[in-house]
Design a protein around this motif. Structure first.
Motif, PDB file in Angstrom:
ATOM      1  N   SER A  70      -3.476 -17.458  -5.681  1.00  0.00           N
ATOM      2  CA  SER A  70      -2.048 -17.693  -5.525  1.00  0.00           C
ATOM      3  C   SER A  70      -1.718 -19.164  -5.737  1.00  0.00           C
ATOM      4  O   SER A  70      -0.746 -19.511  -6.399  1.00  0.00           O
ATOM      5  CB  SER A  70      -1.598 -17.253  -4.130  1.00  0.00           C
ATOM      6  OG  SER A  70      -0.253 -17.588  -3.904  1.00  0.00           O
ATOM      7  N   SER A  71      -2.551 -20.047  -5.163  1.00  0.00           N
ATOM      8  CA  SER A  71      -2.322 -21.484  -5.311  1.00  0.00           C
ATOM      9  C   SER A  71      -2.427 -21.902  -6.770  1.00  0.00           C
ATOM     10  O   SER A  71      -1.647 -22.719  -7.255  1.00  0.00           O
ATOM     11  CB  SER A  71      -3.338 -22.265  -4.469  1.00  0.00           C
ATOM     12  OG  SER A  71      -3.190 -21.951  -3.105  1.00  0.00           O
ATOM     13  N   LEU A  95      -9.021  -5.374  -0.238  1.00  0.00           N
ATOM     14  CA  LEU A  95     -10.197  -4.711   0.331  1.00  0.00           C
ATOM     15  C   LEU A  95     -11.347  -4.570  -0.659  1.00  0.00           C
ATOM     16  O   LEU A  95     -12.381  -3.999  -0.320  1.00  0.00           O
ATOM     17  CB  LEU A  95      -9.810  -3.326   0.857  1.00  0.00           C
ATOM     18  CG  LEU A  95      -8.740  -3.300   1.956  1.00  0.00           C
ATOM     19  CD1 LEU A  95      -8.494  -1.877   2.422  1.00  0.00           C
ATOM     20  CD2 LEU A  95      -9.140  -4.183   3.130  1.00  0.00           C
ATOM     21  N   ALA A  96     -11.162  -5.091  -1.872  1.00  0.00           N
ATOM     22  CA  ALA A  96     -12.215  -4.985  -2.880  1.00  0.00           C
ATOM     23  C   ALA A  96     -13.488  -5.656  -2.389  1.00  0.00           C
ATOM     24  O   ALA A  96     -13.457  -6.688  -1.718  1.00  0.00           O
ATOM     25  CB  ALA A  96     -11.758  -5.625  -4.188  1.00  0.00           C
ATOM     26  N   ARG A  97     -14.619  -5.062  -2.721  1.00  0.00           N
ATOM     27  CA  ARG A  97     -15.908  -5.596  -2.285  1.00  0.00           C
ATOM     28  C   ARG A  97     -16.101  -7.014  -2.825  1.00  0.00           C
ATOM     29  O   ARG A  97     -15.912  -7.285  -3.998  1.00  0.00           O
ATOM     30  CB  ARG A  97     -17.041  -4.708  -2.793  1.00  0.00           C
ATOM     31  CG  ARG A  97     -18.433  -5.176  -2.352  1.00  0.00           C
ATOM     32  CD  ARG A  97     -19.505  -4.235  -2.838  1.00  0.00           C
ATOM     33  NE  ARG A  97     -19.322  -2.889  -2.317  1.00  0.00           N
ATOM     34  CZ  ARG A  97     -20.109  -1.863  -2.641  1.00  0.00           C
ATOM     35  NH1 ARG A  97     -21.107  -2.036  -3.493  1.00  0.00           N
ATOM     36  NH2 ARG A  97     -19.882  -0.667  -2.124  1.00  0.00           N
ATOM     37  N   GLY A  98     -16.451  -7.917  -1.937  1.00  0.00           N
ATOM     38  CA  GLY A  98     -16.719  -9.293  -2.340  1.00  0.00           C
ATOM     39  C   GLY A  98     -15.481 -10.158  -2.454  1.00  0.00           C
ATOM     40  O   GLY A  98     -15.572 -11.336  -2.757  1.00  0.00           O
ATOM     41  N   THR A  99     -14.311  -9.571  -2.217  1.00  0.00           N
ATOM     42  CA  THR A  99     -13.075 -10.347  -2.303  1.00  0.00           C
ATOM     43  C   THR A  99     -12.547 -10.618  -0.909  1.00  0.00           C
ATOM     44  O   THR A  99     -12.308  -9.705  -0.138  1.00  0.00           O
ATOM     45  CB  THR A  99     -11.995  -9.583  -3.099  1.00  0.00           C
ATOM     46  OG1 THR A  99     -12.504  -9.296  -4.396  1.00  0.00           O
ATOM     47  CG2 THR A  99     -10.733 -10.421  -3.229  1.00  0.00           C
ATOM     48  N   SER A 100     -12.390 -11.875  -0.568  1.00  0.00           N
ATOM     49  CA  SER A 100     -11.851 -12.230   0.737  1.00  0.00           C
ATOM     50  C   SER A 100     -10.453 -12.787   0.563  1.00  0.00           C
ATOM     51  O   SER A 100     -10.043 -13.159  -0.535  1.00  0.00           O
ATOM     52  CB  SER A 100     -12.748 -13.260   1.438  1.00  0.00           C
ATOM     53  OG  SER A 100     -12.887 -14.414   0.650  1.00  0.00           O
ATOM     54  N   LEU A 101      -9.717 -12.863   1.653  1.00  0.00           N
ATOM     55  CA  LEU A 101      -8.324 -13.286   1.574  1.00  0.00           C
ATOM     56  C   LEU A 101      -8.182 -14.746   1.176  1.00  0.00           C
ATOM     57  O   LEU A 101      -7.149 -15.150   0.656  1.00  0.00           O
ATOM     58  CB  LEU A 101      -7.638 -13.027   2.918  1.00  0.00           C
ATOM     59  CG  LEU A 101      -7.383 -11.542   3.197  1.00  0.00           C
ATOM     60  CD1 LEU A 101      -6.932 -11.337   4.625  1.00  0.00           C
ATOM     61  CD2 LEU A 101      -6.343 -10.995   2.242  1.00  0.00           C
ATOM     62  N   HIS A 105       0.858  -1.191   0.000  1.00  0.00           N
ATOM     63  CA  HIS A 105       0.000   0.000   0.000  1.00  0.00           C
ATOM     64  C   HIS A 105       0.891   1.237   0.000  1.00  0.00           C
ATOM     65  O   HIS A 105       1.648   1.465   0.946  1.00  0.00           O
ATOM     66  CB  HIS A 105      -0.922   0.009   1.219  1.00  0.00           C
ATOM     67  CG  HIS A 105      -1.872   1.177   1.245  1.00  0.00           C
ATOM     68  ND1 HIS A 105      -2.694   1.485   0.180  1.00  0.00           N
ATOM     69  CD2 HIS A 105      -2.125   2.113   2.203  1.00  0.00           C
ATOM     70  CE1 HIS A 105      -3.417   2.553   0.477  1.00  0.00           C
ATOM     71  NE2 HIS A 105      -3.081   2.958   1.693  1.00  0.00           N
ATOM     72  N   ASN A 106       0.795   2.017  -1.081  1.00  0.00           N
ATOM     73  CA  ASN A 106       1.658   3.182  -1.267  1.00  0.00           C
ATOM     74  C   ASN A 106       3.124   2.751  -1.188  1.00  0.00           C
ATOM     75  O   ASN A 106       3.532   1.829  -1.876  1.00  0.00           O
ATOM     76  CB  ASN A 106       1.321   4.263  -0.238  1.00  0.00           C
ATOM     77  CG  ASN A 106      -0.104   4.778  -0.405  1.00  0.00           C
ATOM     78  OD1 ASN A 106      -0.647   4.764  -1.508  1.00  0.00           O
ATOM     79  ND2 ASN A 106      -0.711   5.225   0.680  1.00  0.00           N
ATOM     80  N   ASN A 107       3.900   3.395  -0.330  1.00  0.00           N
ATOM     81  CA  ASN A 107       5.320   3.041  -0.211  1.00  0.00           C
ATOM     82  C   ASN A 107       5.584   2.152   1.003  1.00  0.00           C
ATOM     83  O   ASN A 107       6.711   2.055   1.481  1.00  0.00           O
ATOM     84  CB  ASN A 107       6.177   4.311  -0.104  1.00  0.00           C
ATOM     85  CG  ASN A 107       5.825   5.135   1.124  1.00  0.00           C
ATOM     86  OD1 ASN A 107       4.722   5.021   1.652  1.00  0.00           O
ATOM     87  ND2 ASN A 107       6.757   5.961   1.577  1.00  0.00           N
ATOM     88  N   MET A 108       4.531   1.500   1.492  1.00  0.00           N
ATOM     89  CA  MET A 108       4.637   0.656   2.681  1.00  0.00           C
ATOM     90  C   MET A 108       4.126  -0.755   2.371  1.00  0.00           C
ATOM     91  O   MET A 108       3.464  -0.989   1.357  1.00  0.00           O
ATOM     92  CB  MET A 108       3.826   1.254   3.833  1.00  0.00           C
ATOM     93  CG  MET A 108       4.094   2.724   4.108  1.00  0.00           C
ATOM     94  SD  MET A 108       5.688   3.013   4.898  1.00  0.00           S
ATOM     95  CE  MET A 108       5.229   2.734   6.596  1.00  0.00           C
ATOM     96  N   ILE A 109       4.439  -1.680   3.275  1.00  0.00           N
ATOM     97  CA  ILE A 109       3.957  -3.058   3.144  1.00  0.00           C
ATOM     98  C   ILE A 109       3.454  -3.554   4.494  1.00  0.00           C
ATOM     99  O   ILE A 109       4.137  -3.429   5.514  1.00  0.00           O
ATOM    100  CB  ILE A 109       5.064  -4.007   2.641  1.00  0.00           C
ATOM    101  CG1 ILE A 109       5.551  -3.583   1.247  1.00  0.00           C
ATOM    102  CG2 ILE A 109       4.551  -5.447   2.576  1.00  0.00           C
ATOM    103  CD1 ILE A 109       6.610  -4.503   0.665  1.00  0.00           C
ATOM    104  N   PHE A 110       2.234  -4.099   4.493  1.00  0.00           N
ATOM    105  CA  PHE A 110       1.714  -4.807   5.661  1.00  0.00           C
ATOM    106  C   PHE A 110       2.197  -6.258   5.580  1.00  0.00           C
ATOM    107  O   PHE A 110       2.067  -6.900   4.538  1.00  0.00           O
ATOM    108  CB  PHE A 110       0.180  -4.822   5.668  1.00  0.00           C
ATOM    109  CG  PHE A 110      -0.468  -3.498   5.942  1.00  0.00           C
ATOM    110  CD1 PHE A 110      -0.588  -3.026   7.243  1.00  0.00           C
ATOM    111  CD2 PHE A 110      -0.979  -2.728   4.910  1.00  0.00           C
ATOM    112  CE1 PHE A 110      -1.203  -1.810   7.502  1.00  0.00           C
ATOM    113  CE2 PHE A 110      -1.594  -1.516   5.154  1.00  0.00           C
ATOM    114  CZ  PHE A 110      -1.707  -1.048   6.461  1.00  0.00           C
ATOM    115  N   VAL A 163       2.554 -11.745  -2.410  1.00  0.00           N
ATOM    116  CA  VAL A 163       2.447 -10.302  -2.214  1.00  0.00           C
ATOM    117  C   VAL A 163       1.185  -9.833  -2.924  1.00  0.00           C
ATOM    118  O   VAL A 163       1.013 -10.050  -4.121  1.00  0.00           O
ATOM    119  CB  VAL A 163       3.675  -9.561  -2.781  1.00  0.00           C
ATOM    120  CG1 VAL A 163       3.511  -8.056  -2.606  1.00  0.00           C
ATOM    121  CG2 VAL A 163       4.948 -10.044  -2.098  1.00  0.00           C
ATOM    122  N   ALA A 164       0.275  -9.211  -2.175  1.00  0.00           N
ATOM    123  CA  ALA A 164      -0.981  -8.728  -2.735  1.00  0.00           C
ATOM    124  C   ALA A 164      -1.040  -7.210  -2.653  1.00  0.00           C
ATOM    125  O   ALA A 164      -0.252  -6.575  -1.947  1.00  0.00           O
ATOM    126  CB  ALA A 164      -2.164  -9.342  -1.984  1.00  0.00           C
TER     127      ALA A 164
END
Length: 207
Positions: free
Chosen positions: A165-166, A152-158, A51-56, A145-146
């Motif tokens: 990814s799999s 956070l898109a509506r209807g999209t869960s992790l 997110h921007n110049n950072m990573i969670f 890396v997402a």
């Protein structure tokens, strides 16, 4: 360095404790809470979210999500070594109480240990020890890396992102296997051509 640390319960996203390095990062804290609310039992156990110049960075263990926010140039291995440290200590202190609390930030006193853990990362005397721990995390570089907008898109869960990814990993493995087969076939053709040429030389000049 680590700018934000949050720990939350995955079943309902309840924040259990937090440590904010800078008050200007409150927007990132809000984003972290949104990430927690996207978690479920099928979510990726470890994930990096840009997110921007950072990573969670986050990792999940025993129904608890440990998350930190770092600059992009911060070592991924050290970030997960830091989270692993928090995970071990937090569960020792509060493991039997995690499911019972209802108030947000019920374990805010854990910030004392968070500050200690962050200082350990900054202390050059501890770098070798931390790197040894980080080196034991063999699969860190394989962690997906997402992008935060996608998460956070509506209807999209992790768990959907984890599934994507799999699938990508499966396709990648299939591609590598096919490439190996083609390479073997190519080598066999080359060997066959060389043998044919040698036999022709033997037949022409000797026989």
């Amino acid at each position: 360095m680590v700018q934000l640390t949050m720990i939350a319960r995955t079943s309902d996203g309840l924040p259990l404790t937090a440590s904010l390095q800078d008050e200007n990062l409150t927007d990132y804290q809000t984003r972290a809470k949104q990430i927690f609310r996207k978690l479920n039992h099928a979510s990726a156990p470890k994930l990096a979210i840009e997110h921007n110049n950072m990573i969670f960075y986050y990792q999940i263990d025993k129904g608890v999500c440990y998350l930190c926010l770092c600059e992009r140039n911060f070592s991924r291995k050290l970030a997960f070594a830091y989270l692993d440290d928090l995970q071990s200590e937090f569960y020792v202190q509060y493991g039997n109480r995690i499911d019972k609390v209802t108030r947000p930030y019920h374990f805010i006193e854990f910030d004392t240990y968070i500050q200690k853990a962050k200082k350990s990362i900054l202390d050059t005397r501890n770098h070798s020890a931390l790197k040894n721990v980080a080196n034991e995390l063999q699969d860190v570089q394989k962690i997906m890396v997402a992008n935060l907008d996608e998460v956070l898109a509506r209807g999209t869960s992790l768990d959907v992102i984890q599934s994507k990814s799999s699938n990508l990993m499966s396709y990648s493995q299939q591609y590598r296997d096919e490439a190996k087969q083609l390479n073997r076939k190519s080598n066999l053709i080359k060997v066959g051509g060389a043998l044919t040429f040698i036999l022709w030389i033997v037949w022409y000049f000797i026989l």
